[in-house]
Design an enzyme around this catalytic site. Structure first.
Site, PDB file in Angstrom:
ATOM      1  N   TYR A 196       5.927  -3.438  12.778  1.00 58.67           N
ATOM      2  CA  TYR A 196       4.576  -3.086  12.406  1.00 58.67           C
ATOM      3  C   TYR A 196       4.175  -1.899  13.602  1.00 58.67           C
ATOM      4  CZ  TYR A 196       0.473  -2.090  10.369  1.00 58.67           C
ATOM      5  OH  TYR A 196      -0.872  -1.188   9.776  1.00 58.67           O
ATOM      6  N   ASP A 253      -0.710  -4.474   4.752  1.00 56.15           N
ATOM      7  CA  ASP A 253      -0.338  -4.600   6.328  1.00 56.15           C
ATOM      8  C   ASP A 253      -1.276  -5.695   6.952  1.00 56.15           C
ATOM      9  OD1 ASP A 253       1.568  -2.778   6.188  1.00 56.15           O
ATOM     10  OD2 ASP A 253       0.103  -0.928   6.909  1.00 56.15           O
ATOM     11  N   ASP A 307      -2.963  -5.723   9.525  1.00 60.48           N
ATOM     12  CA  ASP A 307      -4.074  -5.376  10.276  1.00 60.48           C
ATOM     13  C   ASP A 307      -5.450  -5.551   9.578  1.00 60.48           C
ATOM     14  OD1 ASP A 307      -3.894  -3.221   8.914  1.00 60.48           O
ATOM     15  OD2 ASP A 307      -3.451  -1.617  10.398  1.00 60.48           O
ATOM     16  N   GLU A 323       0.782  -1.230  -0.084  1.00 57.65           N
ATOM     17  CA  GLU A 323       0.155  -0.133   0.076  1.00 57.65           C
ATOM     18  C   GLU A 323       0.780   1.196  -0.217  1.00 57.65           C
ATOM     19  OE1 GLU A 323       0.796  -1.943   2.428  1.00 57.65           O
ATOM     20  OE2 GLU A 323      -0.483  -1.779   4.030  1.00 57.65           O
ATOM     21  N   HIS A 337       0.441 -10.800  17.476  1.00 56.07           N
ATOM     22  CA  HIS A 337       1.119  -9.839  16.822  1.00 56.07           C
ATOM     23  C   HIS A 337       2.548  -9.563  17.889  1.00 56.07           C
ATOM     24  CE1 HIS A 337      -2.435  -8.233  14.532  1.00 56.07           C
ATOM     25  NE2 HIS A 337      -2.070  -9.535  13.930  1.00 56.07           N
ATOM     26  N   ARG A 386       1.442  -0.479  14.218  1.00 60.22           N
ATOM     27  CA  ARG A 386      -0.170  -0.504  14.782  1.00 60.22           C
ATOM     28  C   ARG A 386      -0.274  -1.907  15.451  1.00 60.22           C
ATOM     29  NH1 ARG A 386      -0.428   2.356   9.787  1.00 60.22           N
ATOM     30  NH2 ARG A 386      -1.165   4.419  10.061  1.00 60.22           N
ATOM     31  N   GLU A 425      -7.471  -2.926   8.374  1.00 61.15           N
ATOM     32  CA  GLU A 425      -7.314  -2.004   7.475  1.00 61.15           C
ATOM     33  C   GLU A 425      -6.461  -2.926   6.036  1.00 61.15           C
ATOM     34  OE1 GLU A 425      -9.081   1.299   6.501  1.00 61.15           O
ATOM     35  OE2 GLU A 425      -9.037   0.536   8.550  1.00 61.15           O
TER      36      GLU A 425
END
Length: 832
Positions: free
Chosen positions: A284, A82, A84, A9, A329, A286, A86
């Site tokens: 990462y 990613d 997550d 992205e 995670h 988030r 999103e």
């Protein structure tokens, strides 16, 4: 043509990944989401199954076309957004819009951009996780419905152009409620007693009474007693204690600590963390997990042993307390613990160092301390119920403190130091004993960091939402960063020293809101309206339950459409009822009666912002209006302050044949001189400005605007703007950085700044067609602008401008030109 197409992205992420993959792989960026809900309609089938209507945005059409062409030619398409929700939704949208075949599509995820992580991901692909996609869709759809249905209600009942949001409105409510607690708070005074003692060999240390006196008289009576008293050590306790390191960073703890230690805003932290991640330097960013992988713990152990020795190493794992934390995670950590620092921009380097220290410290030994507690008896003619207390702390083994100590949001007490060698019954001499007036403090206003902490405690929002939430409520002008340093307050100190008690009056600064989050009038009014009419939506528990619903959807335990139906069947009728029946909300306060006209004086929110009004719309005579100044609020302005606003504009006289007046404007008070406007310095009351003061401000402005040099026959002027000091030449604004002495720019400085700017402008120029008045220049983020007069069109990054012709440039300008609207006037008939 490459056999494998990898889609991420972000262009920066693509660039880093490309280094780790072979020639058979081509890495391209989708530049975030390629499709979303439409901007001009709800885009959700609320009458049916809540199916979202996704569309490819205009600025992504070229990106989609390019990716489609590449996907057709590739044998395998790897969706590497990613890990997550999103990112999962981005991967799903790519698969749908690009019409990817399942047999040639693979989904890969990684929490760090390193060679080993990328290779592991490629070796272990999976399919798209539709539970995660559904969780993201549920959040997007619910937030769209709330915003799309509530905002028109605010337009009708409060003021046009307003908007509401599920998480944002709750965050504003927290800040509004805190502000009202502060306004209603009444400080209570008490007297704190501090002392300094010395031992027989002259060593000094500090102590205090554990309990304050509630009145000055009690404090004076106590000092009278201790003036003639003797002091001795009545009790002494020493005990060893251990201090453990904090866990490695999650998203919210990183945001909080970067605010405390680096002074970063939440958005600044996330922007720099994103760039560190995309460069392959951290994992990462988030995440709500405090876990470290085995590989990470081993890497930290090696780094600790090499740098500090075996005794400092203590590998451990942590369990998170956050609801819905995804323990699979990892926490935020460096990808390589051997790198204590990185060669990057200053903000990134500082943030990386903070992340490295926190992660390393989490794997280090506990610190060992020896805490000493001493009680000091007051031996005199009159008995005293309290003893003085002194605390000391000695670090016997520093452990993780060698690297890092977590900050706190509150003002910390002075740290206890080393006490002298003491024994029970040792006699002590008093150097001084003071009783200082102290006041209870109101609750602290939220900072960005403490707001994030509160939202997390309440279970509102998730790691990815904190930064955009805080940015949104500031951009909507519901809250603002405070700018007031506070006011001075006097307090009394009584000092028993040298056989007598002396009194002195000291001052302290209180009520500072500098950098704190302060609600605006519009923020308070909107919050009151929403709480009064949509209490369930603004309820903290409701917002937290919604987040739990999203978590259940992500785990496959709940159907997102069923959740939406349950929510909407109660929400929509309530919206319709409020739209029809609720009273308008303007935050109106009646302040009194105008002594001249006898008309009502009130303040309220008007079309152009907060204002004071004399009279009402029901009277024959029209009301009079005056705008509040930027530092005044509807909730606190007094009658006298409101009436003073009607004294403006105030004519002061003439200067050089031009009329001079002082007034209050949208951006604060100012002096008008002819057609020129001069802003008054911060804190200056416009009503206190006379002609002489105004002339001083005018002359200062004229001096500031006067040319400081002439280059190639054109004047050079200087000024200070939104982005700092600058010089202006030939319509070019040239920033002056800190390496120059702004107040004393030399001729050579000015020439260097101008010539450097000219060279940069030349380097920006890609094409120039003077005969058509059109040029193409480099823009930010690797994009390009086509410019014609005041029209500027930003081209997508995918457009190759190197060989663009004038005809193509004109076509791009025409394509971006706003379309003329055609309107039809309805014929109306007059009825007799």
């Amino acid at each position: 043509m490459s056999k494998n197409l990898v889609i991420v992205e972000s262009p920066a992420k693509a660039k880093t990944i490309e280094k780790f993959l072979g020639k058979d792989f081509r890495v391209e960026s989708s530049f975030g989401h390629i499709s979303d809900l439409p901007s001009r309609e709800l885009g959700v089938d609320v009458e049916g199954d809540f199916k979202p209507k996704y569309e490819v945005s205009k600025d992504k059409r070229d990106v989609v076309k390019k990716l489609k062409d590449l996907a057709k030619k590739a044998e395998i398409v790897w969706l590497a957004s990613d890990e997550d929700r999103e990112g999962e939704a981005i991967a799903w949208h790519l698969a749908e819009v690009l019409n990817l075949e399942k047999s040639k599509t693979k989904r890969i995820v990684f929490h760090e951009i390193t060679k080993s992580a990328i290779e592991r991901a490629v070796a272990n692909p999976r399919s798209i996780d539709y539970h995660l996609v559904d969780a993201q869709q549920a959040r997007r759809v619910l937030d769209r419905i709330v915003g799309y249905e509530l905002s028109p209600v605010l337009w009708r009942k409060v003021k046009g152009g307003l908007s509401a949001g599920r998480v944002q409105s709750v965050a504003v409510r927290l800040i509004v409620e805190r502000e009202r607690e502060i306004k209603e708070f009444n400080p209570v005074a008490s007297f704190r007693v501090d002392a300094e003692f010395s031992t027989s060999d002259g060593k000094r240390f500090k102590a205090k009474l554990p309990k304050n006196f509630t009145s000055r008289q009690e404090a004076e009576d106590f000092l009278d007693i201790v003036l003639s008293a003797d002091f001795s050590v009545s009790n002494l306790e020493k005990k060893p204690v251990k201090k453990s390191p904090a866990p490695p960073f999650t998203t919210s703890t990183l945001q909080q600590e970067a605010a405390r230690k680096l002074g970063f805003s939440v958005s600044r932290t996330m922007s720099n963390a994103q760039r560190l991640y995309e460069a392959g330097l951290i994992t990462y960013m988030r995440t709500d997990s405090v876990n470290l992988s085995d590989e990470a713990r081993n890497g930290a152990q090696v780094a600790i042993t090499n740098n500090y020795g075996d005794v400092y190493s203590n590998p451990r794992n942590y369990k998170g307390k956050s609801k819905g934390a995804q323990e699979a995670h990892e926490a935020i950590r460096p990808t390589n613990f051997e790198n204590q620092s990185v060669n990057a921009e200053r903000d990134q380097a500082r943030l990386y160092e903070l992340i490295w220290k926190r992660a390393i410290a989490s794997q280090m030994s506990e610190a060992s301390l020896e805490r000493t507690n001493v009680k000091i008896a007051i031996n005199g003619d009159r008995p005293v119920a309290q003893n003085f207390v002194a605390n000391g702390e000695v670090i016997t083994f520093d452990g993780f403190l060698k690297v890092y100590l977590e900050g706190t949001d509150t003002e910390e007490e002075e740290q206890s130091g080393l006490l002298p060698d003491l024994s029970v019954n040792d006699a002590l001499d008093s150097v001084f004993i003071s009783a200082t007036e102290r006041f209870t403090r109101p609750p602290a206003r939220y900072t960005e960091a403490s707001l994030v902490k509160k939202l997390e405690e309440l279970g509102i929002g998730r790691p990815s939402t904190y930064a955009p939430t805080i940015s949104t409520i500031q951009n909507r002008n519901y809250i603002e960063k405070g700018t007031v340093d506070g006011t001075e307050r006097h307090y009394i100190q009584l000092l028993a020293e040298g056989g007598s008690v002396k009194e002195s009056t000291l001052t302290e600064r209180v009520g500072s809101d500098k950098g704190k989050l302060v609600p605006t009038d519009i923020g308070m009014i909107v919050t009151d309206f929403l709480v009064n009419n949509f209490e369930s939506i603004l309820d903290y528990n409701f917002t937290a339950r919604v987040e739990e619903n999203f978590d259940d959807i992500a785990d496959g335990k709940e159907d997102w459409r069923s959740m939406m139906k349950d929510f909407y069947k109660g929400f929509h009728p309530q919206v319709e009822d409020v739209k029809e029946n609720a009273e308008r909300e303007s935050g109106e306060r009646v302040l009194g009666v105008d002594p001249v006209s006898g008309r009502q004086v009130s303040v309220r929110l008007g079309r152009f912002g907060p204002m004071v009004q004399i009279g009402t719309v029901d009277e024959e005579e029209k009301p009079q209006f005056a705008s509040l100044s930027p530092d005044q609020q509807l909730s606190s302005i007094t009658f006298e302050e409101a009436m003073d606003l009607f004294k403006l504009p105030k004519s002061l006289g003439h200067y050089k044949e031009d009329e001079v007046e002082v007034n209050n404007g949208r951006y604060g008070p100012y002096v008008r001189y002819g057609k020129k406007f001069v802003s008054l310095p911060k804190g200056v009351d416009p009503l206190g400005v006379d002609l002489d003061d105004a002339i001083v401000y005018i002359k200062e402005k004229e001096k500031a605007d006067a040319p400081i040099y002439s280059y190639q026959g054109l004047d050079v002027t200087k000024g200070k703007g939104r982005f700092g000091p600058f010089i202006k030449w030939n319509n070019l604004f040239i920033n002056v950085n800190k390496k120059y002495d702004w107040d004393n720019l030399s001729e050579s400085d000015i020439v260097t700044l101008i010539e450097d700017k000219i060279q940069k402008e030349k380097e920006k120029l890609i094409h120039d067609w003077p005969e058509a008045g059109i040029r193409i220049e480099k823009a930010r983020w690797g994009r390009h602008n086509i410019i014609k007069g005041k029209q500027k069109v930003e081209l997508p990054k995918t457009v190759d401008v190197s060989e663009m012709t004038l005809e193509q440039a004109i076509a791009e300008l025409d394509k971006a030109a706003p379309k003329k609207k055609t309107t039809r006037k309805k014929a109306t008939k007059k009825k007799n």
